[in-house]
Design an enzyme around this catalytic site. Structure first.
Site, PDB file in Angstrom:
ATOM      1  N   HIS A 125       0.842  -1.211   0.000  1.00 22.57           N
ATOM      2  CA  HIS A 125       0.000   0.000   0.000  1.00 22.57           C
ATOM      3  C   HIS A 125       0.872   1.254   0.000  1.00 22.57           C
ATOM      4  CE1 HIS A 125      -2.802  -2.891   2.149  1.00 22.57           C
ATOM      5  NE2 HIS A 125      -3.565  -2.463   1.160  1.00 22.57           N
ATOM      6  N   GLN A 156     -18.104  -7.031  -0.934  1.00 26.60           N
ATOM      7  CA  GLN A 156     -17.184  -7.846  -1.742  1.00 26.60           C
ATOM      8  C   GLN A 156     -16.787  -9.144  -1.052  1.00 26.60           C
ATOM      9  OE1 GLN A 156     -14.096  -4.581  -1.697  1.00 26.60           O
ATOM     10  NE2 GLN A 156     -12.694  -6.302  -1.817  1.00 26.60           N
ATOM     11  N   GLU A 173      -1.035  -4.520  -8.724  1.00 22.29           N
ATOM     12  CA  GLU A 173      -1.165  -5.593  -9.721  1.00 22.29           C
ATOM     13  C   GLU A 173      -1.301  -6.971  -9.082  1.00 22.29           C
ATOM     14  OE1 GLU A 173       2.020  -5.383 -12.545  1.00 22.29           O
ATOM     15  OE2 GLU A 173       0.989  -3.859 -13.728  1.00 22.29           O
TER      16      GLU A 173
HETATM   17  O1  PAF Z   1      -7.924  -4.328  -3.204  1.00 19.60           O
HETATM   18  C1  PAF Z   1      -8.575  -3.944  -2.204  1.00 19.60           C
HETATM   19  O2  PAF Z   1      -8.044  -3.704  -1.124  1.00 19.60           O
HETATM   20  C2  PAF Z   1     -10.072  -3.770  -2.333  1.00 19.60           C
HETATM   21  O3  PAF Z   1     -10.632  -4.721  -3.169  1.00 19.60           O
HETATM   22  C3  PAF Z   1     -10.478  -2.337  -2.771  1.00 19.60           C
HETATM   23  C4  PAF Z   1     -10.001  -2.028  -4.168  1.00 19.60           C
HETATM   24  C5  PAF Z   1      -9.928  -1.336  -1.777  1.00 19.60           C
HETATM   25  C6  PAF Z   1     -12.001  -2.235  -2.766  1.00 19.60           C
HETATM   26  O4  PAF Z   1     -12.543  -2.481  -1.522  1.00 19.60           O
END
Ligand code: PAF
Length: 279
Positions: A35, A59, A148
Site C-alpha cells: 500500500h 465484496q 497488480e
Molecule cells: O484491493 C482492495 O483492497 C479492495 O478490493 C479495494 C479495491 C480497496 C475495494 O474495496
C-alpha cells in the site's frame, strides 16, 4: 493528519482549496509496504492524495470471511503519519457509503469476471466495482491507484471506468514482495507458522513455470503445477492459469502475439493467497 469519517465533511474541506490533481488510493486497511508504494507513487503524481480505509462488506462472500479480515486502524494511521502533509484519510462507517442499504450494484463484465477470483468468490467483483464506483463518483480523482497483485480486479476496474465513462485514470502498480518472493498481502498476517514458511511457493512456482515455457505446452505446465502443489497435504491449488493479460482468457499455445500472465491461487489451510507474474 486530516482524517474524515464523513464524505460530505471531507468534500467541504477540500472544496475551496482549488486542488489541481487529486489521487485516490482505495484500501481496506491493514496497510503494508505494498500500500505504501501506491501511496508514494500517488503523492509524486498528484497535489493531494485521498486514502480510503474501508472494509467493504459487499465484496465478501460471507460474514465469516468479512469478520476474519484483519484490521488495525491505529497501526495504519501510524504508518500514514509521515505522509500527513500530502494526504487526507477517509475512514467511513458503512452507512456513509451505503446510505440506501448494503447491497452491490449490478454490472456486466463478461468473461473477465467469470474465471479465477470471480469463479471462486461469487459476487466478489460486483462488490469491488460497487465500492470503487462510489469512491470515484464521490471524490472524482484524476488518478486512482491499484496493485497488480489483484490483477483481475485491476482489469475489472479498468472495464468499469470505460463502461461508466468515468474520467479517472486507473494506474496499476507493480507487486511488492518479501525477499523470499512472497507478494505482500494483508492476508499474509492470517497464516500460521507452518504456512508462512510454505507461502513463498506461490512465487517460486510462477518463476519456475516461466522457465518451462520453452519445453512444455500450457497444458503440460498446468499439470506440472497441479502435481507440485499436491505434494503438500495442507495446500489446495484453487487455480493455476496461463492467460492473455488483457482478456484473461486461458491460452492453449505460446505461439500468439499477446502479453501473457500466469495466475495462481492456493489455500494454505483456510487462508487463500493469490499471485501472478508476467510470463
Ligand atoms: O484491493 C482492495 O483492497 C479492495 O478490493 C479495494 C479495491 C480497496 C475495494 O474495496
Amino acid at each position: 493528519m486530516k482524517y474524515f469519517s464523513s464524505n460530505k465533511e471531507l468534500l467541504s474541506h477540500i472544496k475551496n482549496k482549488s486542488i489541481k490533481k487529486i489521487g485516490l488510493v482505495p484500501t481496506m486497511g491493514s496497510l503494508h509496504l505494498g500500500h505504501i508504494s501506491l501511496i508514494e507513487k500517488a503523492i509524486i503524481e498528484n497535489e493531494l492524495v485521498i486514502i480510503s480505509i474501508f472494509i467493504n462488506p459487499t465484496q465478501f462472500e460471507n460474514n465469516l470471511d468479512l469478520k476474519k479480515y484483519p484490521k488495525n486502524l491505529e497501526k495504519d494511521l501510524k504508518m500514514l503519519n509521515k505522509f500527513s502533509k500530502s494526504i487526507i484519510i477517509y475512514v467511513p462507517e458503512v452507512s456513509d457509503i451505503y446510505s440506501e442499504g448494503v447491497v452491490a450494484n449490478k454490472y456486466f463484465f463478461g468473461s473477465i469476471e467469470d474465471i479465477m477470483e470471480g469463479k471462486q468468490r461469487k459476487g466478489h467483483f460486483q462488490g469491488v466495482a460497487t465500492i470503487v464506483e462510489k469512491l470515484l463518483m464521490l471524490f472524482k480523482p484524476n488518478n486512482a491507484y491499484f496493485g497488480e497483485k489483484d490483477f483481475q480486479q485491476l482489469q475489472i476496474i479498468r472495464n468499469l471506468v470505460v463502461q461508466k465513462k468515468i474520467k479517472t485514470k486507473i494506474i496499476g502498480c507493480k507487486i511488492i514482495r518479501e525477499e523470499n518472493g512472497l507478494a505482500l498481502s494483508s492476508r499474509n498476517k492470517l497464516l500460521d507458522e507452518h504456512h508462512i514458511k510454505l507461502a513463498p511457493i506461490l512465487y517460486q512456482t510462477l518463476k519456475e513455470t516461466q522457465k518451462l515455457k520453452n519445453k512444455l505446452s500450457p497444458n503440460e505446465i498446468i499439470k506440472y503445477v497441479e502435481k507440485k502443489i499436491s505434494f503438500f497435504p495442507s495446500l489446495t491449488l484453487e487455480y493455476f492459469i496461463i492467460a492473455d493479460e488483457k482478456s484473461l482468457s486461458p491460452i492453449n499455445n505460446f505461439n500468439i502475439n499477446k502479453k501473457i500472465r500466469t495466475f495462481i491461487a492456493v489455500k494454505f489451510g483456510k487462508i487463500r493467497l493469490i499471485d501472478n507474474l508476467r510470463f
